[in-house]
Design a protein around this motif. Structure first.
Motif, PDB file in Angstrom:
ATOM      1  N   TYR A   1     -12.598   3.470  -0.278  1.00 19.61           N
ATOM      2  CA  TYR A   1     -13.139   3.264  -1.627  1.00 19.61           C
ATOM      3  C   TYR A   1     -14.616   3.644  -1.623  1.00 19.61           C
ATOM      4  CZ  TYR A   1     -15.287   0.800  -5.525  1.00 19.61           C
ATOM      5  OH  TYR A   1     -16.030   0.499  -6.637  1.00 19.61           O
ATOM      6  N   LEU A   2     -14.990   4.534  -2.533  1.00 23.06           N
ATOM      7  CA  LEU A   2     -16.379   4.989  -2.645  1.00 23.06           C
ATOM      8  C   LEU A   2     -17.103   4.143  -3.685  1.00 23.06           C
ATOM      9  CD1 LEU A   2     -18.638   7.178  -2.227  1.00 23.06           C
ATOM     10  CD2 LEU A   2     -17.532   8.441  -4.074  1.00 23.06           C
ATOM     11  N   ALA A   3     -18.124   3.403  -3.228  1.00 27.02           N
ATOM     12  CA  ALA A   3     -18.812   2.491  -4.142  1.00 27.02           C
ATOM     13  C   ALA A   3     -19.774   3.227  -5.073  1.00 27.02           C
ATOM     14  CB  ALA A   3     -19.566   1.436  -3.343  1.00 27.02           C
TER      15      ALA A   3
ATOM     16  N   GLU B   1       2.371 -23.099 -24.395  1.00 27.93           N
ATOM     17  CA  GLU B   1       2.953 -22.782 -23.089  1.00 27.93           C
ATOM     18  C   GLU B   1       2.339 -21.472 -22.575  1.00 27.93           C
ATOM     19  OE1 GLU B   1       4.882 -24.321 -21.047  1.00 27.93           O
ATOM     20  OE2 GLU B   1       5.720 -22.712 -19.796  1.00 27.93           O
ATOM     21  N   PRO B   2       1.798 -21.497 -21.365  1.00 30.82           N
ATOM     22  CA  PRO B   2       1.209 -20.262 -20.848  1.00 30.82           C
ATOM     23  C   PRO B   2       2.269 -19.175 -20.678  1.00 30.82           C
ATOM     24  CG  PRO B   2       0.714 -22.139 -19.404  1.00 30.82           C
ATOM     25  CD  PRO B   2       1.718 -22.608 -20.410  1.00 30.82           C
ATOM     26  N   GLU B   3       1.862 -17.940 -20.870  1.00 34.53           N
ATOM     27  CA  GLU B   3       2.739 -16.802 -20.610  1.00 34.53           C
ATOM     28  C   GLU B   3       2.635 -16.501 -19.114  1.00 34.53           C
ATOM     29  OE1 GLU B   3       4.359 -14.901 -23.196  1.00 34.53           O
ATOM     30  OE2 GLU B   3       5.323 -13.775 -21.576  1.00 34.53           O
ATOM     31  N   TRP B   4       3.715 -16.695 -18.389  1.00 34.72           N
ATOM     32  CA  TRP B   4       3.664 -16.458 -16.945  1.00 34.72           C
ATOM     33  C   TRP B   4       3.791 -14.963 -16.704  1.00 34.72           C
ATOM     34  CZ3 TRP B   4       1.782 -20.680 -15.088  1.00 34.72           C
ATOM     35  CH2 TRP B   4       2.101 -21.894 -15.714  1.00 34.72           C
ATOM     36  N   VAL B   5       2.785 -14.391 -16.097  1.00 35.72           N
ATOM     37  CA  VAL B   5       2.784 -12.935 -15.916  1.00 35.72           C
ATOM     38  C   VAL B   5       2.818 -12.596 -14.430  1.00 35.72           C
ATOM     39  CG1 VAL B   5       1.493 -12.560 -18.059  1.00 35.72           C
ATOM     40  CG2 VAL B   5       0.244 -12.737 -15.882  1.00 35.72           C
ATOM     41  N   GLY B   6       3.207 -11.394 -14.135  1.00 33.63           N
ATOM     42  CA  GLY B   6       3.198 -10.923 -12.756  1.00 33.63           C
ATOM     43  C   GLY B   6       1.769 -10.786 -12.265  1.00 33.63           C
ATOM     44  N   ALA B   7       1.580 -10.855 -10.957  1.00 37.25           N
ATOM     45  CA  ALA B   7       0.240 -10.824 -10.379  1.00 37.25           C
ATOM     46  C   ALA B   7      -0.517  -9.545 -10.726  1.00 37.25           C
ATOM     47  CB  ALA B   7       0.319 -10.977  -8.860  1.00 37.25           C
ATOM     48  N   GLU B   8       0.203  -8.465 -10.953  1.00 43.26           N
ATOM     49  CA  GLU B   8      -0.466  -7.197 -11.246  1.00 43.26           C
ATOM     50  C   GLU B   8      -0.708  -6.971 -12.737  1.00 43.26           C
ATOM     51  OE1 GLU B   8      -1.892  -4.751  -9.419  1.00 43.26           O
ATOM     52  OE2 GLU B   8      -1.718  -6.150  -7.752  1.00 43.26           O
ATOM     53  N   HIS B   9      -0.285  -7.909 -13.562  1.00 41.94           N
ATOM     54  CA  HIS B   9      -0.499  -7.764 -15.005  1.00 41.94           C
ATOM     55  C   HIS B   9      -1.999  -7.601 -15.282  1.00 41.94           C
ATOM     56  CE1 HIS B   9       0.328  -8.268 -19.256  1.00 41.94           C
ATOM     57  NE2 HIS B   9      -0.649  -9.150 -19.319  1.00 41.94           N
TER      58      HIS B   9
ATOM     59  N   MET C   1      -9.767  -5.642  -6.316  1.00 47.74           N
ATOM     60  CA  MET C   1     -10.280  -4.293  -6.592  1.00 47.74           C
ATOM     61  C   MET C   1      -9.747  -3.744  -7.914  1.00 47.74           C
ATOM     62  SD  MET C   1      -8.006  -2.193  -3.841  1.00 47.74           S
ATOM     63  CE  MET C   1      -8.970  -0.705  -3.933  1.00 47.74           C
ATOM     64  N   ILE C   2     -10.481  -2.824  -8.494  1.00 47.11           N
ATOM     65  CA  ILE C   2     -10.026  -2.075  -9.673  1.00 47.11           C
ATOM     66  C   ILE C   2      -8.623  -1.531  -9.399  1.00 47.11           C
ATOM     67  CG2 ILE C   2     -11.356  -0.102  -8.721  1.00 47.11           C
ATOM     68  CD1 ILE C   2     -11.489   1.090 -11.471  1.00 47.11           C
TER      69      ILE C   2
ATOM     70  N   ASP D   1       0.827  -1.215   0.000  1.00 48.54           N
ATOM     71  CA  ASP D   1       0.000   0.000   0.000  1.00 48.54           C
ATOM     72  C   ASP D   1       0.860   1.264   0.000  1.00 48.54           C
ATOM     73  OD1 ASP D   1       0.991  -0.144   2.532  1.00 48.54           O
ATOM     74  OD2 ASP D   1      -0.959  -0.234   3.552  1.00 48.54           O
ATOM     75  N   SER D   2       2.103   1.119  -0.486  1.00 47.07           N
ATOM     76  CA  SER D   2       3.021   2.254  -0.420  1.00 47.07           C
ATOM     77  C   SER D   2       2.635   3.373  -1.390  1.00 47.07           C
ATOM     78  CB  SER D   2       4.452   1.776  -0.692  1.00 47.07           C
ATOM     79  OG  SER D   2       4.502   1.168  -1.971  1.00 47.07           O
ATOM     80  N   ASN D   3       1.848   3.065  -2.403  1.00 49.95           N
ATOM     81  CA  ASN D   3       1.457   4.103  -3.361  1.00 49.95           C
ATOM     82  C   ASN D   3      -0.072   4.173  -3.478  1.00 49.95           C
ATOM     83  OD1 ASN D   3       1.682   6.075  -5.376  1.00 49.95           O
ATOM     84  ND2 ASN D   3       1.859   4.539  -7.010  1.00 49.95           N
ATOM     85  N   ALA D   4      -0.737   4.257  -2.317  1.00 45.89           N
ATOM     86  CA  ALA D   4      -2.204   4.277  -2.301  1.00 45.89           C
ATOM     87  C   ALA D   4      -2.724   5.454  -3.136  1.00 45.89           C
ATOM     88  CB  ALA D   4      -2.680   4.414  -0.849  1.00 45.89           C
ATOM     89  N   PRO D   5      -3.857   5.324  -3.828  1.00 49.82           N
ATOM     90  CA  PRO D   5      -4.732   4.142  -3.887  1.00 49.82           C
ATOM     91  C   PRO D   5      -4.356   3.167  -5.002  1.00 49.82           C
ATOM     92  CG  PRO D   5      -5.781   5.948  -5.061  1.00 49.82           C
ATOM     93  CD  PRO D   5      -4.444   6.457  -4.604  1.00 49.82           C
ATOM     94  N   PHE D   6      -3.109   3.236  -5.476  1.00 50.50           N
ATOM     95  CA  PHE D   6      -2.681   2.259  -6.496  1.00 50.50           C
ATOM     96  C   PHE D   6      -2.100   1.057  -5.753  1.00 50.50           C
ATOM     97  CE2 PHE D   6      -2.693   6.449  -8.349  1.00 50.50           C
ATOM     98  CZ  PHE D   6      -3.425   6.251  -9.497  1.00 50.50           C
ATOM     99  N   PHE D   7      -2.995   0.257  -5.220  1.00 53.23           N
ATOM    100  CA  PHE D   7      -2.579  -0.869  -4.381  1.00 53.23           C
ATOM    101  C   PHE D   7      -2.087  -2.029  -5.235  1.00 53.23           C
ATOM    102  CE2 PHE D   7      -5.881   1.460  -2.079  1.00 53.23           C
ATOM    103  CZ  PHE D   7      -5.173   1.802  -0.937  1.00 53.23           C
ATOM    104  N   LYS D   8      -1.161  -2.784  -4.660  1.00 52.78           N
ATOM    105  CA  LYS D   8      -0.678  -3.978  -5.353  1.00 52.78           C
ATOM    106  C   LYS D   8      -0.808  -5.175  -4.422  1.00 52.78           C
ATOM    107  CE  LYS D   8       2.579  -1.464  -8.187  1.00 52.78           C
ATOM    108  NZ  LYS D   8       3.938  -0.906  -8.185  1.00 52.78           N
TER     109      LYS D   8
END
Ligand code: 6R9
Length: 655
Positions: free
Chosen positions: A502-504, A250-258, A478-479, A62-69
């Protein structure tokens, strides 16, 4: 408001024995686990539900909120998790999808088949140069190929953006341009309710409108063989493309945030927003909520009636059930064709055990069932059903009770799932083996989701008092941002006055007794028509873009028994205010115009004409008054600040 004992439906313990989350104590234990160690809770589940190529070492960043990873240094592939993993577990021969076409023809695909088909298409996309990070627009109807197209994109790390098949060429163009798509995957036509409707022709029109220069190829699935235009350098049949392609890829292994996908949705202002979702956190919540909310077990037959063009079709058709190795039904058609017993017949034929649909469908089927026993659920054998679900809009208690009694035979819990395109998966929902139900309430937050109700300054309001629905902590699905509009992402969802919550965009209230949530509807200018999100501004812009006719337009929603809300437009024409037959004719013209600009779902149900709109002396449109007029209410509000009170009588008149 209080949930008195008479309205509470206890958990049917006999049928829910063995549920993944059984009993309120188990539910509370999960909530407590998340509270005690938030990152640890989600990390535990992420290890349990997702197979990682490289394990993650960190849960939330959460170091760059609200751009959470979330799980950022982990790598994975969604298609591997949904397909190969099940085959490796010995489920290769299990039916993944039971597809029922509009005309009733049934096709079954096993996990091995689905994997092979996905790999062949993935290889075909690669052969056309599509690579990791490229965007691919999918404009298809409900089909096995639609799911395969999404899975194939995921397999090669391309980010898909599915556009609902009911959107117009103009809307499709905007989304292609917004995403900068290199490819469009479509079908020649779609079939719904016995009718063949164009898809490829609309893609051609969209591209011809300009701005889609990024698109190099259009892949066309042949659904009907109907005639379509053809641009030989750009258009390719899917069956030609996949022929001869290997069944392994072969699947393309991507980072979790991709970014797994973008999905455009309506907001209160401006153009639709390209909601960007992640890979790891999204897949976790898709799989987890499918398992806990629907209590999915090995022998279940799950049917979510949503379209893959909406988020519900992403999470609960294309990804969640497949990640669990479940069997699911995919339906091409509409609930009223060949008659209004279609849903009940399909539940009977396919022995559906978990059924997930929208209140608007229930409400329209109630009316038809009341009119004819032949299409009443009681005329079908629905004994396979175990759990029912509802999504997309508030379900009114009368519809809830009907659904519970007539479809669920009084024995199936109904999970009323509140969530949004932006949330990726369920946020507030009963868990069927744990949560006593109250009709009209989505009950309690999913364990780990920090939903709360606050005032305009972000302070908690007491139970029993309505307020603004927020989520206080970031959650895995989350988005991540609005595609290409990071500032808009921040200002839309994390307004400074709300303490970083987060405002719904919805209002809600909690019961003073049991703390259950009831959603009271959008608090912004977003309408919910048959569970479809529409911005009032979008429809207003479409109307005023008819520059030959329209000078000014204002759009409001009004309650509707069947569609939840209905669109009502107040229009000032450039010429004289029409009446009688002339008004009817122009209203029809304008409705068709909006249909062409946005899509049929955005057509106003009613259009009224005035010489002006009700405005304050400072020129602000008094929407409050328009909402009353739309409901045919007598105007009791103070109209002393109104510049032109005479228009109220005109706007009260129906055409
Ligand atoms: C999943 C989906 C989101 C909006 C949301 C709210 C309404 C959805 C609801 C509900 C009451 C429910 N909504 N589920 N309202 N009870 N169970 O529908 O996503 O198309 O983005 O719409 O729908 O207003 O804010 P989306």
């Amino acid at each position: 408001m209080s949930n008195d004992a008479a309205t509470v439906h206890p958990v049917p313990e006999a049928t829910m024995q063995g549920a993944h989350v059984f009993g309120m104590a188990a539910h509370q234990a999960l909530v407590a686990e998340a509270e005690a160690d938030y990152g640890g809770y989600w990390a535990r589940l992420a290890r349990e539900f997702v197979t990682w190529k490289t394990p993650f070492t960190k849960s939330l960043d959460d170091s760059n909120a609200p751009f959470f990873k979330w799980f950022e240094d982990g790598t994975l592939n969604v298609s591997y998790n949904c397909l190969d993993r099940n085959v490796e577990r010995g489920l290769g021969g299990k039916v993944a999808i039971v597809f029922e076409a509009d005309d009733g023809q049934v096709t079954r695909v096993t996990y091995s088949d689905l994997l092979a088909r996905t790999c062949r298409l993935a290889n075909a996309l690669k052969a056309r140069g599509v690579k990791k990070g490229d965007r691919v627009v999918i404009y298809m109807a409900m089909s096995i190929e639609g799911v395969v197209a999404m899975q194939a994109c995921a397999r090669i790390g391309a980010t898909h953006s599915v556009v609902f098949g009911g959107f117009s060429a103009q809307s499709l163009r905007d989304r292609i341009e917004g995403a900068g798509a290199v490819m469009v995957i479509t079908a020649d036509e779609q079939v719904r309710g016995g009718k063949q409707l164009p898809l490829k022709a609309i893609v051609d029109d969209a591209i011809a409108l300009g701005g889609c220069e990024s698109v190099k190829d259009v892949i066309v699935y042949r659904r009907t063989g109907g005639k379509t235009g053809w641009h030989p350098s750009r258009d390719h049949w899917m069956h030609d493309e996949t022929e001869g392609q290997p069944e392994v890829c072969e699947p393309e292994w991507v980072g979790a945030e991709h970014p797994l996908f973008l999905l455009y949705t309506s907001g209160s202002t401006g153009k639709p927003k390209g909601v960007q979702h992640s890979t790891g956190g999204y897949l976790l919540h898709a799989a987890l909520t499918t398992k806990w909310t629907f209590d999915i077990r090995d022998d279940d037959v799950f049917w979510c009636t949503a379209d893959i063009g909406w988020v519900t079709g992403h999470t609960y058709i294309a990804y969640g059930p497949l990640a669990l190795g479940a069997t699911e039904v995919v339906f091409e058609g509409v609930p009223t064709y060949p008659d209004a017993g279609r849903f009940w017949k399909m539940i009977q034929d396919h022995k559906v055990s978990v059924f997930y649909t929208a209140p608007t469908a229930i409400r329209s089927l109630i009316k038809l069932a009341d009119a004819s026993d032949a299409v009443h659920p009681k005329s079908y054998d629905l004994s396979s059903l175990r759990i029912l679900g509802s999504v997309g809009e508030p379900i009114n208690p009368a519809a809830w009770e009907w659904y519970h009694r007539n479809v669920g035979g009084g024995r199936c819990p109904i999970v009323d799932t509140f969530w949004q395109t932006e949330t990726g998966g369920h946020m507030i929902t009963p868990l069927p083996g744990a949560t006593p139900l109250v009709p009209g309430s989505c009950t309690l937050p999913f364990p780990g989701i920090a939903a709360a109700i606050v005032d305009e300054t972000g302070n908690d309001v007491p139970n029993g008092q309505g307020g603004i629905l927020v989520v206080k902590k970031p959650w895995p699905s989350m988005i991540r941002t609005i595609w290409g509009e990071a500032d808009r992402f921040k200002s839309s969802y994390f307004p400074p006055e709300l303490k970083g919550y987060y405002l719904a965009g919805d209002g809600a209230i909690r019961d003073p007794g049991n703390g259950y949530f009831t959603i009271t509807g959008r608090i912004d200018d977003v309408l919910n028509v048959s569970g479809h999100r529409m911005g009032t501004m979008e429809i207003e812009s479409a109307l005023v873009s008819c520059t030959d006719l329209v000078a000014e337009a204002a759009v409001v929603g009004r309650p509707d028994d069947t569609t939840g809300e209905a669109i009502c437009a107040f229009v000032v024409l450039k010429g004289e205010r029409p009446t009688g037959a002339a008004a009817k004719k122009i209203a029809t013209e304008l409705r068709n115009w909006v249909g062409r600009e946005i899509g049929p779902i955005a057509k106003p149900k009613e259009i009224r004409f005035g010489d002006n709109l009700p405005k304050t002396r400072s020129g602000k449109i008094m929407r409050r008054l328009l909402r009353s007029l739309a409901k045919d209410e007598e105007i009791t509000q103070d109209t002393s600040t109104l510049e032109n009170p005479a228009v109220l009588a005109q706007l009260a008149e129906k055409n």
